[in-house]
Structure formats: structure tokens, C-alpha cells
Design an enzyme around this catalytic site. Structure first.
Site: not given
Length: 449
Positions: A99, A325
Site C-alpha cells: 500500500d 495509489d
């Protein structure tokens, strides 16, 4: 999934240079990101992404390489990518979400002695590791994590005065436990192992909330934070590998799915005939975790759209901007830019319109009788002149049999930011060069045509 942390960068640099020797040794490590099953349904993806976007936007506050496999979390309803993570002595194998939108490395932990209720691979069994060591609450590393609301008194003379943390998310999800250090064993794609000593991580004895227990987290045992904060995996390990990391996310529609990779170190050949394109990475003091990029213009089928450049920038209050992201599947665009892009796609698409499986998608077409549907080409020009031209399959998803939908969604909140999700990134090698503060990308060695 982020939480703001104190920026004690100097202390971190000294601390991790002491812990991870040598700090200036550059190596190459390539870790597979294994892809599981095909893409999850659009409603599941939207639920997961909307929840994550709320969490993210509410968080204001000569080299070799290590390359490791990354597992797509699409089959679990999450749209995440997973990394095999071996921690402890002897190593215990867990699965973490890779992440770029968060910092803390943490795993689900169990303090059990007789762990018959916790079979291997369901949590990190701290008592079963010879090298597990929580930080003392007076250790300077403890200042890098948020403490619980009512921490126990810290006594320098007591060994059990451990560093306790509570990492909260905007949707009330949280992980809490001991901020600790351990040996992590990474299995490179070459078959060799590398041990990382004194890796700081959160041993989460208490985990609650939809972001870390719901469908978006199904199958994972924790998070490998790759953000820009001092406790992220890329910050702790980066100095050993040139302070760069990258990943190559392969097309999920290919069967059998090819292997994606998380790469720690140099990701491309500098003398390649088709070198990597670069754009500057920007910082936002109110959201220091994220990797911001600047968009100069957007065009569809070669026609530049008259979108005000301010749509993509960070304002004086820290709002807006555009983030890369890995933990968000779809791409979300600031409302004014989204509307102009959508209008141009609607004008150019000649296929029959139809209602998709989720009303959030505003453009869906019937392709059941078309072998190779011709869809408009989206091109993004980043600051610095780097041209990003993803194939249509990166933004037109198969929403149902014979149905394709434009997988772009609007960001309505003035404080929110645009997000380029992992679906849009597929087929490209993205390199995050933290020393040079730039993002590089190329299709060489990653894309499957």
C-alpha cells in the site's frame, strides 16, 4: 488507509542507519506479487474503493535490485495487491497488502502460548519467535507511532514497559498493539533469501473496523506501508537499495495471470533504447504520506481538453492534488475534470449505450456483438512532459457479459484529491525515486500487448 505521524526524519535516519547496516549499500531485490483470480465485481470494487477514498482523503494531517511477487487481491473483493511476508525466527509466512497510501507495517498478532486455535498463517504468533522484541516505550522509535488514548505509565526500569501504538483510520477502523522489531525474511524471485534485521513493525493484537477486517481486507494479515513516512517499508529499507522502489502490475484479464512484482532498488536499465519517463513527485505537508504528481493536461483521441490546471493541483490549504495509489483499484478524478472527460467520451463512443451493473458508472456500452470494440484513447501529460497513455482496457472494465463501463469516477469533496488507481497503472513499471523525488514509468519489461 493512513494516519498522520510525527515527522522526526533526522532521528529516523540515525536510528535506521544504526539498525540497517550498511546504509549506503545498494542492492537489487525483486519480490513477486502473485495474481490470484479475475477482477472482482464492480459493486464490490466500488464499495471497497469508496471506503478507501474516504479514509485517504480524511487523513489530512551501480545498483542491484530486490524483486518480490505481488498477489492481486481482486478475487477477495478488495482489488488489492498482496506481498508474501516472512517474519520471526523461525519465519512465519503471512500475506500483506502492498500500500503506497499508508506508512505503518503491521501484522495481526496473537500472544498465545498454546496456539491450537491459531494455525500457522492466520496471525503472527509472537511467543513462537525467538527474535520478537517490542520497543521500550522510552526508545526514540516509539515516538514515530501514535500512542493509544490512555497509554500505560512508562517506566524506564521495567522491561515490560513496551511501546504501545494505536493506528486509526477515518472510518473508525484501527490496529493497536506493540510497536516492535523483528527479522523479516524476503524470498526473491531468483530463489535466494534476504534477511532484514530489526525491521520495525506494529504487532496488532487488536484489529477492528471495515478497512482492516471487511471484504477489502479479506485474505490479508496486515499491511506493508510503502508511503513516504519514516516508518514505512520503503523508508526503513530504502537506503539499503538505493532509496527506490517500483512495481509492475500485470493485466488481470490474462489467463493464466502473469506475475506482478514489487521491486526494491533500480527498476530499469538506464541505457535502454526506450528510457523511463519521469515526472516530479510533489509533497503536501498536510498529507506527507502520499505520492503526489502534477497533471499538465488531459486529451482524448488527440484532442486536449480545456480543463483548468488548478483542477489537478494542491491548493494553499492542502486540498486537492493528484495521488498515485496502489491500494485503490479504480481512478477517481476531481469533479470538473471528470465531467469534461466523460462528456468527450460520450461524444466519441459510437457503441450502443446501456445500463451497467452499478449506477455509479455513467457510461456503459454493449459490446456483445463487437469482437474488437474501438474505444477512445485517454492520454495524460504529466508535469515535465512525461506522456502517460494507458490502453483502453485500463479504464474500460468488463462490468458484465458483453458490457464495458468507463471505470472513472468523480471526486465531489473540495478537500478530496484525484487518485490514479492500480487498474489504470496495469502494464506499466512505476518507479518511485525518493532521493530524486520523481516518479518514473515505462511499459518496457512489464506490459503484455
Amino acid at each position: 488507509m493512513v494516519s498522520s505521524l510525527p515527522p522526526i526524519f533526522l532521528a529516523l535516519l540515525i536510528f535506521f542507519c544504526l539498525q540497517q547496516k550498511p546504509c549506503n549499500a545498494h542492492k537489487y531485490l525483486k519480490l513477486p506479487l502473485h495474481h490470484k483470480n479475475p477482477f472482482t465485481t464492480p459493486p464490490q470494487t466500488l464499495t471497497s474503493d469508496t471506503q478507501r477514498l474516504f479514509t485517504l482523503s480524511s487523513s489530512f494531517q551501480t545498483q542491484k535490485t530486490l524483486k518480490t511477487p505481488v498477489i492481486s487481491g481482486a478475487s477477495t473483493g478488495s482489488g488489492q495487491y498482496f506481498v508474501d511476508f516472512n517474519i520471526g525466527t523461525p519465519p512465519q509466512k503471512l500475506l500483506l497488502i502492498a500500500d503506497t497510501g499508508s506508512d505503518l507495517i503491521w501484522v495481526k498478532c496473537s500472544p498465545c502460548r498454546n496456539c491450537s486455535r491459531h494455525p500457522p498463517g492466520t496471525a503472527f504468533l509472537a511467543r513462537h519467535s525467538k527474535t520478537f522484541s517490542p520497543f521500550h516505550c522510552y526508545n526514540r522509535a516509539c515516538r514515530l507511532v501514535p500512542p493509544p488514548p490512555k497509554p500505560n505509565p512508562c517506566n524506564l526500569t521495567k522491561l515490560h514497559s513496551t511501546c504501545r501504538y494505536e493506528y486509526s483510520y477515518a472510518d473508525t477502523s484501527k490496529t493497536s498493539g506493540f510497536f516492535s522489531r523483528e527479522i523479516a525474511t524476503l524470498n526473491a524471485s531468483s530463489g535466494r533469501e534476504m534477511k532484514l534485521k530489526n525491521l520495525a513493525f506494529g504487532c496488532g493484537f487488536h484489529v477492528s473496523g471495515p478497512s482492516v477486517t471487511g471484504s477489502s481486507f479479506n485474505g490479508a494479515h496486515g499491511v506493508m506501508g510503502l508511503g513516504r513516512g519514516p516508518i514505512s517499508f520503503s523508508s526503513q529499507v530504502g537506503k539499503r537499495f538505493g532509496n527506490k522502489f517500483s512495481y509492475c502490475l500485470m493485466d488481470y484479464t490474462i489467463s493464466p495471470p502473469p506475475t506482478s512484482y514489487l521491486i526494491i532498488g533500480e527498476a530499469h536499465e538506464p541505457n535502454s533504447k526506450k528510457p523511463m519517463k519521469f515526472t516530479p513527485l510533489h509533497t503536501n505537508p498536510l498529507s506527507p504520506t502520499f505520492y503526489y504528481v502534477g497533471i499538465e493536461s488531459v486529451s482524448v483521441n488527440g484532442v486536449s481538453l480545456p480543463i483548468d490546471p488548478s483542477v489537478w493541483t494542491i491548493d494553499g490549504d492542502g486540498n486537492g492534488g493528484t495521488v498515485i495509489d496502489s491500494g485503490t483499484t479504480l481512478t477517481f478524478l476531481a469533479e470538473p475534470g471528470y465531467r469534461q472527460i466523460l462528456a468527450e467520451f460520450k461524444r466519441l463512443v459510437r457503441l450502443p449505450r446501456m445500463v451497467g451493473p452499478d449506477a455509479s458508472f455513467e457510461l456503459c456500452v454493449n459490446v456483445s456483438d463487437v469482437a474488437n470494440p474501438r474505444l477512445p484513447r485517454l492520454v495524460v501529460r504529466f508535469l515535465g512532459g512525461a506522456i502517460f497513455e494507458p490502453p483502453p482496457r485500463n479504464y474500460f472494465i468488463d462490468a458484465a457479459d458483453g458490457v464495458k463501463c468507463l471505470a472513472l469516477l468523480p471526486v465531489n469533496s473540495p478537500s478530496g484529491f484525484s487518485v490514479i488507481g492500480n487498474l489504470m497503472q496495469q502494464g506499466f513499471l512505476f518507479e518511485f525515486d525518493r532521493d530524486e523525488s520523481r516518479l518514473g514509468f515505462t511499459r518496457i519489461g512489464c506490459a503484455v500487448s
